[in-house]
Design an enzyme around this catalytic site. Structure first.
Site, PDB file in Angstrom:
ATOM      1  N   ARG A   1      -6.076 -16.228  -0.741  1.00 29.02           N
ATOM      2  CA  ARG A   1      -6.288 -15.043   0.095  1.00 29.02           C
ATOM      3  C   ARG A   1      -7.650 -15.058   0.794  1.00 29.02           C
ATOM      4  NH1 ARG A   1      -7.324 -10.503   1.874  1.00 29.02           N
ATOM      5  NH2 ARG A   1      -6.761  -8.489   1.026  1.00 29.02           N
TER       6      ARG A   1
ATOM      7  N   ASP B   1       4.715  -6.490   1.537  1.00 29.07           N
ATOM      8  CA  ASP B   1       4.316  -5.155   1.104  1.00 29.07           C
ATOM      9  C   ASP B   1       5.313  -4.153   1.648  1.00 29.07           C
ATOM     10  OD1 ASP B   1       1.880  -3.707  -0.278  1.00 29.07           O
ATOM     11  OD2 ASP B   1       2.555  -2.446   1.368  1.00 29.07           O
TER      12      ASP B   1
ATOM     13  N   ARG C   1       5.181  -5.546  -9.445  1.00 29.77           N
ATOM     14  CA  ARG C   1       4.220  -6.385  -8.725  1.00 29.77           C
ATOM     15  C   ARG C   1       3.639  -7.450  -9.629  1.00 29.77           C
ATOM     16  NH1 ARG C   1      -0.308  -4.002  -5.557  1.00 29.77           N
ATOM     17  NH2 ARG C   1       0.410  -1.872  -5.766  1.00 29.77           N
TER      18      ARG C   1
ATOM     19  N   ARG D   1      -4.341 -10.075  -7.422  1.00 32.90           N
ATOM     20  CA  ARG D   1      -5.740 -10.436  -7.651  1.00 32.90           C
ATOM     21  C   ARG D   1      -6.083 -10.840  -9.073  1.00 32.90           C
ATOM     22  NH1 ARG D   1      -7.808  -5.162  -4.811  1.00 32.90           N
ATOM     23  NH2 ARG D   1      -5.827  -4.606  -5.725  1.00 32.90           N
TER      24      ARG D   1
ATOM     25  N   TYR E   1       2.491   8.156   2.512  1.00 37.33           N
ATOM     26  CA  TYR E   1       1.326   7.495   3.127  1.00 37.33           C
ATOM     27  C   TYR E   1       1.245   7.799   4.622  1.00 37.33           C
ATOM     28  CZ  TYR E   1       0.578   4.571  -1.047  1.00 37.33           C
ATOM     29  OH  TYR E   1       0.319   4.120  -2.309  1.00 37.33           O
TER      30      TYR E   1
END
Ligand code: CP3
Length: 322
Positions: A15, A51, A2, A6, A127
Site C-alpha cells: 500500500r 471497499d 474484513r 494494516r 456515510y
C-alpha cells in the site's frame, strides 16, 4: 469479515505510496492483497479486496478515504439524490469484475471459495448523509424524522445499485456474496423494521442466490436478530455481542450462522484463542450450519500470530456443512 489490511506488514508494504482508492482500481495490486490472508495466515476463503464505497464512485459521488470514507458534498436534498446515477457496474467499475475473474483463475486449482460483497443501502446512506464516519450518525437520524422522503429516495437508488452490483459480481465469479450493514444496529427495532428490513428482503429476493449464497452482517444487531432471520439471507453474520447458541435456537433451519469472536480477543495468547474458538464452535453446534469467523473485521493493531492461531484453531475443528 474484513481480513486484508494494516495488521499485515505485507499489506502496508503493498500500500506504500498508493492511495486507497487507487489500490482498489489497480487489478494486480488488488489481486495481490486479496490473496495475502490466504497465503500468509491460511484463511479458508478469499474476499475481494475493494471497499463498500467503490461502486458509489460510479454513481457520481466525489469521495476519498482518510482512512475511512469522506464525502466531498454530503447528500442532504432531493435534488442531490435524483442526480445520482445507477450505472451498470460492468461499465462504471469494470476493474471490480476483472479482479474477481483474476482471483477465480488464481484459485482454480485450490478448493478456496471467493467472496464478493457490497455495503447495504442503509450503511452507505449513513456515510453519504453524514459525510463521514460518526459515533451516532445524528445527521442521518435527523433526516429520518425531518426529511423521510429524501432518505427513502436515497435508499431506493442505493438498493437498485446494490442489487445490480452483487449480481454483476456473481456473474464475474463471486461464489458467495456478503452484504455489510455496519450501522443498521444504531436503529431501534421499530425503525429497523421500517427502514432496513424491507431493503434486506428485496435484496435477498433479487440477488441470484441459487448461484451464490447471501451472507448478511449487521453490526451491533443483537436486538434485531429476528428481523435478520426473516430477511431471507442464507447466512447471518453475527457480531460478538450476540449469544450464538441463542441465535442458533432462534434461526433453526431458516439460516446458517457466521461468527462471532470479538476481534480484540486475537490479542490473547494462542492457547486462549484455541479455547475461545472451541467454545464458539460448541455453542453454534445446533445451528443449521456455521462459518467460524470474527464478529467484525481484523483491527490494525492485531498481532499476526493471533490471527494465525485463530485460523489454525478453526481448521482443527471438524468440518460441517453450511
Ligand atoms: O479483506 C477484506 O475484507 C478487504 C475488503 C474490504 C475493505 N473494506 C477494505 C478496506 C471490505 C469487505 C470492506 C468493508 C467495509 N468498508 C465496511 C463494512 C464492514 C465493516 O468493517 O463494518 C465499511 C463500513 C467500510 C468503510 C471503510 N473503509 C472504513 C470505515 C474504513 C476505515 C477503516 C479503518 O480501519 O481505519 C475503510 C478503509 C478500508 N477498507 C481499509 C481496508 C483494508 C483500511 C485501508 C487502508 O487504510 O489501507
Amino acid at each position: 469479515m474484513r481480513q486484508a489490511g494494516r495488521y499485515l506488514p505485507e499489506y502496508r508494504k503493498a500500500r506504500e505510496g498508493v492511495p486507497f482508492l487507487e489500490m482498489c482500481r489497480r487489478v494486480e495490486k488488488a489481486v495481490e492483497v486479496s490473496l495475502q490472508p490466504l497465503r500468509l495466515v491460511g484463511v479458508e476463503a478469499v474476499i475481494l479486496f475493494s471497499d463498500i464505497f467503490v461502486p458509489v464512485t460510479g454513481m457520481g459521488v466525489d469521495l476519498d478515504f482518510a482512512p475511512g470514507p469522506v464525502i466531498a458534498t454530503p447528500i442532504r436534498s432531493l435534488e442531490q439524490v435524483t442526480a445520482l446515477r445507477v450505472p451498470d457496474p460492468r461499465e462504471s467499475v469494470p476493474y471490480v469484475m476483472e479482479i474477481l475473474g483474476a482471483l477465480r483463475r488464481e484459485l482454480a486449482s485450490e478448493r478456496v471459495p471467493l467472496l464478493g460483497f457490497a455495503g447495504a443501502p442503509f450503511t452507505l446512506a449513513a456515510y453519504l448523509v453524514e459525510g463521514r464516519g460518526s459515533k451516532d450518525f445524528a445527521t442521518l437520524k435527523r433526516m429520518m424524522y425531518r426529511a423521510p422522503d429524501v432518505l427513502r429516495a436515497l435508499l431506493a437508488r442505493l438498493t437498485e445499485m446494490t442489487i445490480g452490483y452483487l449480481n454483476a459480481q456473481i456473474d464475474a465469479g463471486a461464489q458467495v456474496v456478503q452484504l455489510f450493514d455496519t450501522w443498521a444496529g444504531l436503529l431501534s427495532p421499530a425503525d429497523y423494521r421500517t427502514w432496513v428490513s424491507p431493503i434486506h428482503r428485496e435484496i435477498a429476493r433479487r440477488v441470484t442466490r441459487s448461484k451464490a449464497p447471501l451472507v448478511l452482517y449487521v453490526n451491533d444487531g443483537a436486538h434485531v436478530l429476528d428481523e435478520m432471520i426473516a430477511s431471507g439471507a442464507d447466512v447471518l453474520s453475527l457480531d460478538w455481542r450476540v449469544d450464538i447458541a441463542d441465535a442458533a435456537r432462534r434461526a433453526g433451519s431458516r439460516a446458517s450462522l457466521q461468527g462471532n469472536l470479538d476481534p480484540c480477543a486475537l490479542a490473547a495468547p494462542p492457547a486462549r484463542i484455541r479455547e475461545l474458538v472451541a467454545e464458539i464452535a460448541a455453542a453454534a453446534a445446533p445451528a443449521r450450519g456455521h462459518v467460524l469467523n470474527l464478529g467484525h473485521g481484523v483491527l490494525p493493531e492485531t498481532p499476526v500470530e493471533g490471527v494465525r492461531a485463530f485460523v489454525d484453531a478453526a481448521k482443527a475443528l471438524p468440518v460441517r456443512s453450511v
